[in-house]
Every structure is written in C-alpha cells, then in structure tokens.
Design an enzyme around this catalytic site. Structure first.
Site, short mmCIF file in Angstrom:
data_model
loop_
_atom_site.label_atom_id
_atom_site.label_comp_id
_atom_site.label_asym_id
_atom_site.label_seq_id
_atom_site.Cartn_x
_atom_site.Cartn_y
_atom_site.Cartn_z
N GLU A 325 0.82 -1.22 0.00
CA GLU A 325 0.00 0.00 0.00
C GLU A 325 0.85 1.26 0.00
OE1 GLU A 325 -2.02 3.38 2.15
OE2 GLU A 325 -0.25 2.24 2.72
N GLU A 326 2.03 1.19 0.60
CA GLU A 326 2.79 2.40 0.89
C GLU A 326 3.49 3.04 -0.31
OE1 GLU A 326 2.69 4.03 3.52
OE2 GLU A 326 2.32 2.73 5.22
N HIS A 430 5.26 6.82 9.65
CA HIS A 430 6.41 6.75 8.75
C HIS A 430 7.74 7.11 9.42
CE1 HIS A 430 3.80 7.25 4.83
NE2 HIS A 430 3.38 6.26 5.63
#
Length: 476
Positions: A325-326, A430
């Site tokens: 997803e990132e 993050h």
C-alpha cells in the site's frame, strides 16, 4: 476508556427496547451484535496478532522478503484461527531499498542534518553538493522561472502539519512529497528536500513515497526532521548562503508482493461479500505497528469475534491484508487494492460493502456510512449498538475508504468508515517511532468491538447500501 460489560449491556438493551427496528433484521441479530461487542471489549486476538507480527518480522517494506515472510505467516495464523478459503495472491512489484544516506551542511557552518530519503527516490550516484534555494510552498516552486534552479537543491518548507483529530492536516503537505521531486527537476534542480510531513517536533524524519513521472522519479528526494528543517530555514533566513552535501545509495529492484485473504464464509448467502481491509507492508524505519499492523489486527480480530459468537452470519466476511500500500509504482495499477479488484472480476457486483482500518490503534469516535444510509433504519440500529462504546454517527457519508479499498470504491462498491482519533497518529507515522509500545490495548479492543458489532449487523442482514444511494451518487 473502560466501560464494564454490565453497563454496556444494560445501556444497549435500554436503547434497543426504546425503538423497534424497522428493517429486515430481527431482535436476535441486534442482541448478538451487542454480545459480540461486549465480548470483544474484554478479549480478542488483536494484541496477540500485532505483537507477533511486529516482533517476528519487524519492518515489512513493500516487496521485501520480510513482507513476503510475514504474509506467509499471517496466512498460517488465519488458518489456525479457523478462517476459511485462506490464500495468498501474488502480483509483480518494483521494490525499493533505502541503502545508506546522509545530509549535511558544508562550508562555513558545517552541521549534520537528520533526514530520510523519500520512498522510491533514486540514489545520488555518489555525492551531490549544491546550494539550497528555499520555497514556502509547492506553488512557489512551480512558479520559479525555467532553469532557475540549475545545479541547485530545491527546498520546500511549508511549516508544521496542523494536528487534527481527523488527520485532515496531512493532505495539504503530503502532496508536496509526491510532486516535489518532479517539480524541482522541472526547474533544473539536482535534488529536492522538504520538511517531514508530521505533527511532531521530534528529531526523527518521516519518510513516505514520492511520485513517478513517465516511469521514473526524476530527482533524489529527502525529508528533514522538523528541528532540522527549522535549523536550515533559520540559517537561510539569516542571509546565509547554504550548501548541502547529499548522499544516498537507494535503489529499486524487481520483486513481487501479495495480498493475504481469508474469510468467515456466509451461512446462507456466501456469495455476498463484506471486505475488511488493511495493509501488510510498512516503511523501513520502524516496525509498522500503527501503520498498519494494528489495522490487520483489528480486522482479523473483528472477524474472529464474529466467528466465535456461535452463529455464522448470512453473508461472507472477508479479511484482506493488502500488499504494498505504501509505495508508488512506475505504472499505477493500484498495488494490492488493484490486484484484488482484477482478481475478483464480475464478483465485484456481489461485494456488499468494504471498510479499511489504516489509521493506527487509537479509539473509534465516529461511524461514516455510504451515501443515502445516514438516516436509514440500519443507521439508527448501528448507532444504538455503537453509542455505548463511544462511537457517534458522522453526518458525512463515507465516499472513498482508503488506498487499499479505493479501487473497490471506484468500481461501485459502497464503503464505510469507523473513524479513529488521529490526534497523535502523525507524530509516529512513517518514522522510527512506529513501534508496538505505542499501541494502547484498551483502545485497540474498542476498535475491534466497533468493527465486530457493525460488521455483524451488515453481515447478518439484507441491508442494500447500493439501493440507498441518491441518484447523483449512484451515477458515479
């Protein structure tokens, strides 16, 4: 937050008796939703799952061996918990490795700065040493004359992210991360740096993906920790001519990622599917506990709580741990969400609704339902069931879900949102501080209880969210 099971049950029973349900959902279904909710508040598998995931595998960068190994383990975990039709669905991916990196001021004011390369940023191919030109906004960078940054480093410092419960402060700044390297390169810059997209003041940079343009990321990009961005901006504000030395050995490689799928098969209408989504991959700086090990824990535990209730729901509850997803990709295929949509084909028409948990582990405070459902009988029942654990009805419809279920939403599948308190999420997001100790087990349990109760109400009913859409929403 702690409410006794007795108080929850008593409050919920009183609310239920106060208004008879006017939909094809009997009192037994509602009572079971309350029982599932109360049991999940006290005991579920969420903390066990996220503890094992983050401890056994640590960071899980998209396409890495640790993401692949974690996915294989998660499939076995699902099987051990009694999920049916467990499978791993692979798809190709361009992976990215950070390598070694450094950012420093050189010349008359030499200082080391704390920074992290942006995801999928190319390496510097040695060392870049160049003058810094500061901009306050991405628009200012875009307005710079053509060629004016030749041989220089573009720096955008748009200030600190605004802390908000909804996380709405993130969008205006994350667009800088995505578009910044391309905008810098278009003006002739040899590299791009920015203030980290985060709400904290810790000396800890926030990474995140940048964007491909015509199949490449056109310039190396870095994010500075907030205090280091302040330091650099102060020096420039004092009239100093600042030269930075940048180095990065980041590189991409061909690999695969995967979705992990498992389900509680429906009792009487198994072809009607409710998707509970989260993502398996994480950034490499921390261990991906809040982003998004917690989401997988919440959705798995919610489905397990429904399975343990003693009665399978009429519809199928499908948990999907999405891969990658990132990260951005040279060609936008939707990553794990896109791969899932392509894999189900025409069965998308039988997807009743989808929800995504990807905002940490702090408490759920609001329920967003698809357009047209806000004042429905189903909404009134759901609100009565969720209110005792502190979840209120949102007046705003849920339209997009998140990155993973976005492709489903684009294909016409209704989506719901159990909105979490994101007040501290972007302190950790993050960064190296995204670790297991940041999860509050009680708030995690409240998430599971909300998901399990809501999903049970949908899964054991004939509610049709597509039919509730206003005409203008249904046309899209």
């Amino acid at each position: 937050m702690r409410l006794s099971a007795r108080l929850l049950a008593a409050t919920s029973l009183a609310l239920t008796l106060a208004a008879a349900p006017a939909m094809a959902q009997d009192a037994a279904t509602i009572q079971r939703a309350e029982t599932i909710r109360d049991a999940a508040m006290e005991r579920n598998i969420a903390m066990d799952y996220v503890t094992q995931l983050t401890t056994r595998f640590g960071a899980r960068p998209a396409g890495s061996k640790s993401e692949q190994d974690a996915s294989a383990w998660a499939a076995d975990y699902m099987r051990a918990q009694g999920f049916q039709n467990v499978r791993i669905e692979e798809f190709p991916l361009v992976g990215w490795e950070r390598g070694e990196e450094s950012v420093a001021i050189v010349g008359a004011r030499p200082q080391r700065l704390v920074a992290a390369a942006l995801g999928h940023s190319p390496g510097t191919n040695g060392v870049i040493e160049a003058e810094v030109v500061r901009f306050e906004t991405l628009e200012d960078l875009n307005a710079a004359p053509a060629g004016s940054l030749a041989g220089k480093i573009a720096y955008v410092d748009a200030g600190q992210m605004v802390r908000m419960q909804s996380g709405a402060g993130y969008g205006p700044l994350t667009r800088i991360r995505g578009a910044g390297p391309g905008a810098a390169a278009a003006k002739g810059a040899v590299a791009f740096i920015m203030r980290s997209v985060g709400s904290d003041e810790h000396r800890m940079p926030h990474t995140g993906t940048t964007r491909y343009i015509d199949g490449v990321v056109p310039a190396p990009g870095f994010a500075l920790a907030a205090p280091d961005a302040d330091q650099l901006s102060r020096l420039i504000g004092m009239g100093e001519k600042i030269t930075l030395r940048l180095s990065s050995t980041a590189h991409t490689y061909e690999t695969t990622s995967q979705n992990v799928v498992g389900e509680i098969t429906g009792r009487s209408r198994p072809d009607e599917v409710i998707v509970l989504g989260s993502h398996m991959d994480s950034w490499d700086l921390g261990t991906g506990a809040i982003d998004d090990g917690a989401g997988g824990a919440i959705t798995l535990a919610a489905a397990k709580a429904i399975a343990e209730s003693g009665r399978r729901p009429a519809r199928t509850v499908r948990v999907v741990l999405y891969g990658s997803e990132e990260v951005a990709q040279p060609t936008d295929t939707g990553n794990g969400g896109g791969a899932y949509l392509r894999g189900i084909g025409a069965a998308v028409e039988k997807h009743v609704i989808a929800g995504e948990s990807d905002f940490g582990a702090d408490r759920v405070y609001a329920l967003g339902l698809p357009p047209g459902a806000q004042n429905s009988d189903f909404a009134r029942i759901a609100n009565r069931v969720l209110y005792p654990i502190g979840v209120l009805a949102s007046p705003d419809p849920e339209l997009h879900g998140g990155a993973d279920i976005g492709p489903l939403a684009g294909a016409g599948v209704p989506v719901f949102g159990l909105n979490q308190d994101g007040s501290r999420y972007f302190d950790l997001h993050h960064t190296a501080d995204d670790t297991l100790d940041k999860i509050d087990p009680e708030q995690l349990n409240q998430n599971v209880a909300a998901w399990a109760a809501l999903v049970w109400l949908i899964a054991d009913s004939d509610v049709d969210f597509r039919a509730m859409r206003p005409a203008e929403a249904a046309a899209h």
